[in-house]
Motif scaffolding. Structure first.
Motif, PDB file in Angstrom:
ATOM      1  N   ILE A 207       0.842  -1.197   0.000  1.00 29.82           N
ATOM      2  CA  ILE A 207       0.000   0.000   0.000  1.00 29.82           C
ATOM      3  C   ILE A 207       0.876   1.244   0.000  1.00 29.82           C
ATOM      4  O   ILE A 207       0.639   2.186  -0.760  1.00 29.82           O
ATOM      5  N   ALA A 208       1.903   1.245   0.845  1.00 26.55           N
ATOM      6  CA  ALA A 208       2.815   2.387   0.928  1.00 26.55           C
ATOM      7  C   ALA A 208       3.456   2.661  -0.427  1.00 26.55           C
ATOM      8  O   ALA A 208       3.549   3.815  -0.874  1.00 26.55           O
ATOM      9  N   ALA A 209       3.905   1.610  -1.103  1.00 27.45           N
ATOM     10  CA  ALA A 209       4.522   1.775  -2.424  1.00 27.45           C
ATOM     11  C   ALA A 209       3.508   2.303  -3.435  1.00 27.45           C
ATOM     12  O   ALA A 209       3.821   3.176  -4.247  1.00 27.45           O
ATOM     13  N   ALA A 210       2.282   1.788  -3.375  1.00 26.91           N
ATOM     14  CA  ALA A 210       1.248   2.188  -4.337  1.00 26.91           C
ATOM     15  C   ALA A 210       0.856   3.652  -4.189  1.00 26.91           C
ATOM     16  O   ALA A 210       0.579   4.323  -5.184  1.00 26.91           O
ATOM     17  N   VAL A 211       0.831   4.146  -2.953  1.00 20.50           N
ATOM     18  CA  VAL A 211       0.375   5.528  -2.729  1.00 20.50           C
ATOM     19  C   VAL A 211       1.519   6.503  -2.475  1.00 20.50           C
ATOM     20  O   VAL A 211       1.280   7.683  -2.252  1.00 20.50           O
ATOM     21  N   GLY A 212       2.754   6.005  -2.489  1.00 20.80           N
ATOM     22  CA  GLY A 212       3.913   6.890  -2.329  1.00 20.80           C
ATOM     23  C   GLY A 212       4.040   7.492  -0.941  1.00 20.80           C
ATOM     24  O   GLY A 212       4.376   8.665  -0.802  1.00 20.80           O
ATOM     25  N   MET A 213       3.777   6.675   0.071  1.00 27.09           N
ATOM     26  CA  MET A 213       3.882   7.131   1.461  1.00 27.09           C
ATOM     27  C   MET A 213       4.773   6.173   2.236  1.00 27.09           C
ATOM     28  O   MET A 213       5.035   5.062   1.783  1.00 27.09           O
ATOM     29  N   SER A 214       5.181   6.594   3.420  1.00 28.16           N
ATOM     30  CA  SER A 214       5.969   5.708   4.274  1.00 28.16           C
ATOM     31  C   SER A 214       5.050   4.650   4.888  1.00 28.16           C
ATOM     32  O   SER A 214       3.843   4.872   5.065  1.00 28.16           O
ATOM     33  N   SER A 215       5.640   3.507   5.236  1.00 27.96           N
ATOM     34  CA  SER A 215       4.859   2.444   5.874  1.00 27.96           C
ATOM     35  C   SER A 215       4.232   2.893   7.195  1.00 27.96           C
ATOM     36  O   SER A 215       3.058   2.586   7.451  1.00 27.96           O
ATOM     37  N   PRO A 216       4.968   3.639   8.057  1.00 29.82           N
ATOM     38  CA  PRO A 216       4.330   4.097   9.294  1.00 29.82           C
ATOM     39  C   PRO A 216       3.132   5.021   9.045  1.00 29.82           C
ATOM     40  O   PRO A 216       2.120   4.937   9.749  1.00 29.82           O
ATOM     41  N   ALA A 217       3.225   5.879   8.038  1.00 22.03           N
ATOM     42  CA  ALA A 217       2.104   6.777   7.727  1.00 22.03           C
ATOM     43  C   ALA A 217       0.902   5.973   7.241  1.00 22.03           C
ATOM     44  O   ALA A 217      -0.238   6.225   7.657  1.00 22.03           O
ATOM     45  N   VAL A 218       1.158   4.997   6.388  1.00 19.96           N
ATOM     46  CA  VAL A 218       0.072   4.148   5.886  1.00 19.96           C
ATOM     47  C   VAL A 218      -0.544   3.359   7.037  1.00 19.96           C
ATOM     48  O   VAL A 218      -1.772   3.247   7.143  1.00 19.96           O
ATOM     49  N   ALA A 219       0.298   2.823   7.920  1.00 19.36           N
ATOM     50  CA  ALA A 219      -0.201   2.060   9.070  1.00 19.36           C
ATOM     51  C   ALA A 219      -1.127   2.927   9.936  1.00 19.36           C
ATOM     52  O   ALA A 219      -2.150   2.459  10.430  1.00 19.36           O
ATOM     53  N   HIS A 220      -0.762   4.174  10.108  1.00 19.33           N
ATOM     54  CA  HIS A 220      -1.590   5.114  10.875  1.00 19.33           C
ATOM     55  C   HIS A 220      -2.970   5.268  10.214  1.00 19.33           C
ATOM     56  O   HIS A 220      -4.006   5.173  10.874  1.00 19.33           O
TER      57      HIS A 220
END
Length: 121
Positions: free
Chosen positions: A60-73
């Motif tokens: 998901i992080a790769a798909a939306v161009g965000m960090s994994s911690p931000a996506v997890a939040h």
């Protein structure tokens, strides 16, 4: 439900029945919470992705161009709102949209507002 308040002005389009049937503000809290979670563009994007795909945080992080911690939040907030569910496979956790009428309604709403024609999963 308490008696309807008297309106100071009477207009042709006013409806006493609509006013009498208006729920108390507290009953809108669940609705407000769902809309609060979808008021963030990143969460909407993640939610829409998960309407069509089951993914892990890293994908998901790769798909939306965000960090994994931000996506997890964002995922945690979507999950708390009942819009996303998880499935564990070994050490990996996969996320997908919840199989609920609420999640389907939010998906349809996003499609309508954005004029998208999503292929049903």
């Amino acid at each position: 439900m308490p008696d309807s308040p008297r309106l100071p002005h009477v207009h042709p389009g006013s409806s006493a029945a609509a006013l009498a049937g208006l729920p108390e503000a507290a009953r809108f809290e669940p609705v407000a919470e769902v809309f609060k979670q979808l008021s963030d563009a990143c969460r909407c994007r993640i939610f829409l992705l998960l309407c069509h795909s089951e993914e892990c945080v890293i994908n998901i992080a790769a798909a939306v161009g965000m960090s994994s911690p931000a996506v997890a939040h964002h995922l945690r907030l979507l999950r708390m709102a009942g819009l996303v569910t998880t499935r564990r496979e070994g050490k990996e956790v996969f996320y997908r949209v919840a199989d609920t009428e609420l999640a389907r309604a939010m998906h349809r709403m996003i499609e309508e507002v954005m004029h998208l024609s999503c292929v049903s999963a």
